[in-house]
Design a protein around this motif. Sequence first.
Motif, short mmCIF file in Angstrom:
data_model
loop_
_atom_site.label_atom_id
_atom_site.label_comp_id
_atom_site.label_asym_id
_atom_site.label_seq_id
_atom_site.Cartn_x
_atom_site.Cartn_y
_atom_site.Cartn_z
N HIS A 1 5.71 15.29 76.19
CA HIS A 1 5.70 16.68 76.67
C HIS A 1 4.81 16.83 77.91
CE1 HIS A 1 2.04 16.68 74.13
NE2 HIS A 1 1.62 17.70 74.87
N LYS A 2 3.76 16.04 77.97
CA LYS A 2 2.91 16.08 79.17
C LYS A 2 3.57 15.35 80.33
CE LYS A 2 -1.63 16.78 77.12
NZ LYS A 2 -3.05 16.33 77.09
N ALA B 1 6.75 15.32 80.79
CA ALA B 1 7.77 16.26 81.26
C ALA B 1 7.16 17.25 82.25
CB ALA B 1 8.40 16.99 80.08
N ASP B 2 5.95 17.73 81.94
CA ASP B 2 5.25 18.66 82.85
C ASP B 2 4.91 17.96 84.16
OD1 ASP B 2 5.37 20.63 80.94
OD2 ASP B 2 3.33 20.26 80.17
N TYR B 3 4.48 16.71 84.05
CA TYR B 3 4.11 15.94 85.24
C TYR B 3 5.34 15.72 86.13
CZ TYR B 3 2.92 11.83 88.06
OH TYR B 3 2.73 10.95 89.09
N VAL B 4 6.43 15.28 85.53
CA VAL B 4 7.66 15.05 86.29
C VAL B 4 8.15 16.34 86.94
CG1 VAL B 4 10.11 14.41 86.10
CG2 VAL B 4 8.37 13.03 84.94
N SER B 5 8.07 17.44 86.20
CA SER B 5 8.49 18.74 86.73
C SER B 5 7.65 19.14 87.94
CB SER B 5 8.37 19.80 85.64
OG SER B 5 8.72 21.07 86.14
N SER B 6 6.33 18.88 87.87
CA SER B 6 5.44 19.23 88.99
C SER B 6 5.75 18.38 90.22
CB SER B 6 3.97 19.06 88.59
OG SER B 6 3.65 17.69 88.40
N MET B 7 6.16 17.14 90.00
CA MET B 7 6.54 16.28 91.11
C MET B 7 7.88 16.72 91.72
SD MET B 7 4.12 14.02 91.61
CE MET B 7 2.96 15.34 91.19
N ILE C 1 14.58 17.58 84.44
CA ILE C 1 14.72 16.44 83.53
C ILE C 1 14.14 16.84 82.17
CG2 ILE C 1 13.99 14.06 83.08
CD1 ILE C 1 13.97 13.65 86.13
N PRO C 2 14.96 16.93 81.16
CA PRO C 2 14.48 17.41 79.86
C PRO C 2 13.50 16.44 79.20
CG PRO C 2 16.73 16.62 79.68
CD PRO C 2 16.40 16.61 81.14
N GLU C 3 12.59 16.99 78.43
CA GLU C 3 11.60 16.18 77.73
C GLU C 3 12.26 15.15 76.81
OE1 GLU C 3 8.38 16.82 74.15
OE2 GLU C 3 8.68 18.49 75.55
N SER C 4 13.39 15.53 76.22
CA SER C 4 14.09 14.64 75.29
C SER C 4 14.59 13.37 75.96
CB SER C 4 15.26 15.38 74.64
OG SER C 4 16.16 15.85 75.64
N SER C 5 14.71 13.40 77.30
CA SER C 5 15.20 12.22 78.02
C SER C 5 14.07 11.39 78.61
CB SER C 5 16.16 12.66 79.13
OG SER C 5 17.34 13.20 78.59
N ILE C 6 12.82 11.76 78.29
CA ILE C 6 11.66 11.00 78.78
C ILE C 6 11.08 10.21 77.61
CG2 ILE C 6 9.36 11.13 79.80
CD1 ILE C 6 10.26 13.72 81.19
N GLY D 1 18.31 12.23 91.36
CA GLY D 1 19.16 13.35 91.79
C GLY D 1 20.59 12.97 92.09
N ALA D 2 20.90 11.68 92.05
CA ALA D 2 22.29 11.27 92.24
C ALA D 2 23.14 11.91 91.14
CB ALA D 2 22.39 9.75 92.17
N PRO D 3 24.24 12.58 91.47
CA PRO D 3 25.00 13.37 90.50
C PRO D 3 25.29 12.67 89.17
CG PRO D 3 25.88 13.72 92.69
CD PRO D 3 24.85 12.65 92.82
N LYS D 4 25.78 11.44 89.20
CA LYS D 4 26.12 10.74 87.96
C LYS D 4 24.88 10.37 87.15
CE LYS D 4 30.56 8.85 89.49
NZ LYS D 4 31.37 7.63 89.75
N VAL D 5 23.79 10.05 87.86
CA VAL D 5 22.54 9.71 87.18
C VAL D 5 21.95 10.95 86.51
CG1 VAL D 5 20.15 8.92 87.48
CG2 VAL D 5 22.01 7.78 88.70
N LEU D 6 21.89 12.05 87.25
CA LEU D 6 21.33 13.30 86.71
C LEU D 6 22.13 13.77 85.50
CD1 LEU D 6 19.26 15.57 86.95
CD2 LEU D 6 20.81 16.73 88.56
N LYS D 7 23.45 13.66 85.60
CA LYS D 7 24.32 14.05 84.48
C LYS D 7 24.02 13.20 83.24
CE LYS D 7 29.25 14.89 83.52
NZ LYS D 7 29.47 14.05 82.33
N GLY D 8 23.85 11.89 83.45
CA GLY D 8 23.56 11.00 82.33
C GLY D 8 22.20 11.30 81.70
N ILE D 9 21.22 11.65 82.53
CA ILE D 9 19.88 12.00 82.01
C ILE D 9 19.94 13.29 81.21
CG2 ILE D 9 17.57 12.76 82.71
CD1 ILE D 9 17.74 10.81 85.07
N GLN D 10 20.58 14.31 81.76
CA GLN D 10 20.63 15.61 81.09
C GLN D 10 21.47 15.57 79.81
OE1 GLN D 10 21.86 18.16 84.38
NE2 GLN D 10 19.73 18.67 84.85
#
Length: 295
Positions: free
Chosen positions: A93-94, A96-102, A120-125, A277-286
Motif C-alpha cells: 500500500h505504501k 502504491a502511494d510511492y508509485v502514484s507520486s512518481m 497502477i492499482p495496489e493489487s498489481s504491485i 504507459g504502453a497501452p498493452k502493458v498498462l491494460k495487463g497491469i490494470q
Amino acid sequence: MNGQRGDDLDDDFVPDELVATSGEEDNGLGDDIGGLLSADEDAEEAELRIKEKPTTEKKRKRREKEKERKIKRKLAETVEVTEPLSVAAQPAHKLADYVSSMQVKAFPAMSGIELSDVLIPESSIADTTIWTGSRSLDNLVKFIIEVLPTLHTRLSQRSKVAGAPTLLFIAGAALRVADATRVLKDKRLRREKGADVAKLFARHFKLEEHVSYLKRSKIGSAVGTPGRIGKLLCETDALSVSQLTHIILDLSYRDSKKRNLLDIPETRDEVFRTVLGAPKVLKGIQEGKIQLVLF
C-alpha cells in the motif's frame, strides 16, 4: 735567650704582601671555583631540560594519538554498518502511494481524472516485505526464487513465442543492464531448458538490430533501459507482452548523485510514459495479468 720575639724585629720591617695574603686568597679562590662549577652544572642541566622538553612533549602527543587511533579502530569494529532501507522494501500500500507520486511527476499536466486512467492499482504491485536481505544484483537470483516463485517457475521453462518474454527488467543505465543480464542467465533461474535473456539498450545497438533479434529469438527475460524498451513497445511490434507476467523496476541502483531509476526525471518519464504507459502493458497491469515488482 737567643730566640727572636716580635719586639726583636727591625723597626723598618715590612711583611711580604704575597706571603701575608696567600692564605686568604686560597680560601676565596676555592669558593669562586666551586661557584663557577656549580653555575656551569646548573646551566648544562637547564640546557638539557630545554632539549628534553620538546622530545618528551612529542612522545606524549604521539602516545595520545596512538591511543586515539586504537579507540577509533575498536569503535569501527564494534559498530555494525547497515544499509539505508530501500524504498522498495515497503508494504504494497505504501509502494502504491510511492508509485502514484512518481506518476504525478511524470505527468504534471494531467488532471486528477486523467491520472486515474493510468493509475497502477495496489493489487498489481508485489508485496516483497518477506525479503529482509540486501537488494543488490548479488541477491537478485535468490530474491526471485524466494519472493517470486511463479516467476522462477516460468523462467525455467522454454519460451514458445519469439520476442515474448515472461520478465521485463528495467534498469537506468547501460552498464547496469549488462550486469543484470549476466545475473539473470544464472542456471538456478533458467535451469537446462530456460529461454535466453535479451540485452536491450541504445548504446552500440540500433533499434533495427534489436527488432531483428527479437523477431527470431525466443526469450524468457528482457533486460533494458526504459528508453529502448519503451521504443520497442510503442514503436515496433517486435517486443510482445503476450507472455509477460512480471516487470521489475531496478530501484536498488543509484547514480553518482544517489538517485534511483524514478528519481531521475528522464528515466522516470520514460518508465511511466513508454513502458508502464504502453497501452498493452498498462491494460495487463490494470487487469492483474502483469505484476509490478520494485527491487
